[in-house]
Motif scaffolding. Structure first.
Motif, PDB file in Angstrom:
ATOM      1  N   VAL A  22       0.844  -1.196   0.000  1.00 24.88           N
ATOM      2  CA  VAL A  22       0.000   0.000   0.000  1.00 24.88           C
ATOM      3  C   VAL A  22       0.875   1.240   0.000  1.00 24.88           C
ATOM      4  O   VAL A  22       0.609   2.218  -0.726  1.00 24.88           O
ATOM      5  CB  VAL A  22      -0.965  -0.011   1.209  1.00 24.88           C
ATOM      6  N   ALA A  26       0.965   3.993  -2.891  1.00 23.03           N
ATOM      7  CA  ALA A  26       0.743   5.417  -2.592  1.00 23.03           C
ATOM      8  C   ALA A  26       1.902   6.255  -3.109  1.00 23.03           C
ATOM      9  O   ALA A  26       1.698   7.331  -3.692  1.00 23.03           O
ATOM     10  CB  ALA A  26       0.554   5.620  -1.095  1.00 23.03           C
ATOM     11  N   GLY A  29       1.591   6.497  -6.823  1.00 22.76           N
ATOM     12  CA  GLY A  29       0.524   7.436  -7.167  1.00 22.76           C
ATOM     13  C   GLY A  29       0.976   8.878  -7.011  1.00 22.76           C
ATOM     14  O   GLY A  29       0.707   9.727  -7.871  1.00 22.76           O
TER      15      GLY A  29
END
Length: 111
Positions: A22, A26, A29
């Motif tokens: 995750v 992130a 992103g």
């Protein structure tokens, strides 16, 4: 009980791996967002530079037109055009007669 402690450890490992994934997603992103924003800013910068170039070119054209207008309005240029293109000639001094000015009724009574 050992079985449970191994299962708990696997769950913690899976939880830490999923948390790590995750965090990587992130970060990816955020990196993509940063790249898109920086490329957008660069594109806007190129557009600003292009528009500034157009403004500079139009300013030069405007200055050239102002110069041409000034030349066209100069008395020497007007006379040259009148003689060459319109075939006009200056009048003789005796050909021009000026009319007397209007009579002022207030001054007429004092005479």
């Amino acid at each position: 009980m050992r079985v449970r402690s191994g299962a708990g450890r696997r769950r913690r490992e899976i939880g830490s791996v999923s948390g790590f994934l995750v965090a990587i997603a992130a970060a990816a992103g955020l990196a993509l967002f940063y790249l898109s924003q920086s490329s957008h800013v660069a594109a806007i910068g190129y557009q600003i530079d292009a528009l500034q170039g157009q403004i500079d070119q139009l300013d030069r054209e405007q200055q050239q037109l102002i110069l041409q207008i000034g030349e066209a309005r100069s008395p020497a240029r007007v006379e040259l055009r009148a003689r060459a293109e319109l075939r006009l000639v200056p009048l003789d001094q005796g050909a021009v007669q000026f009319a007397a000015g209007p009579i002022d009724p207030l001054q007429e009574g004092t005479n």
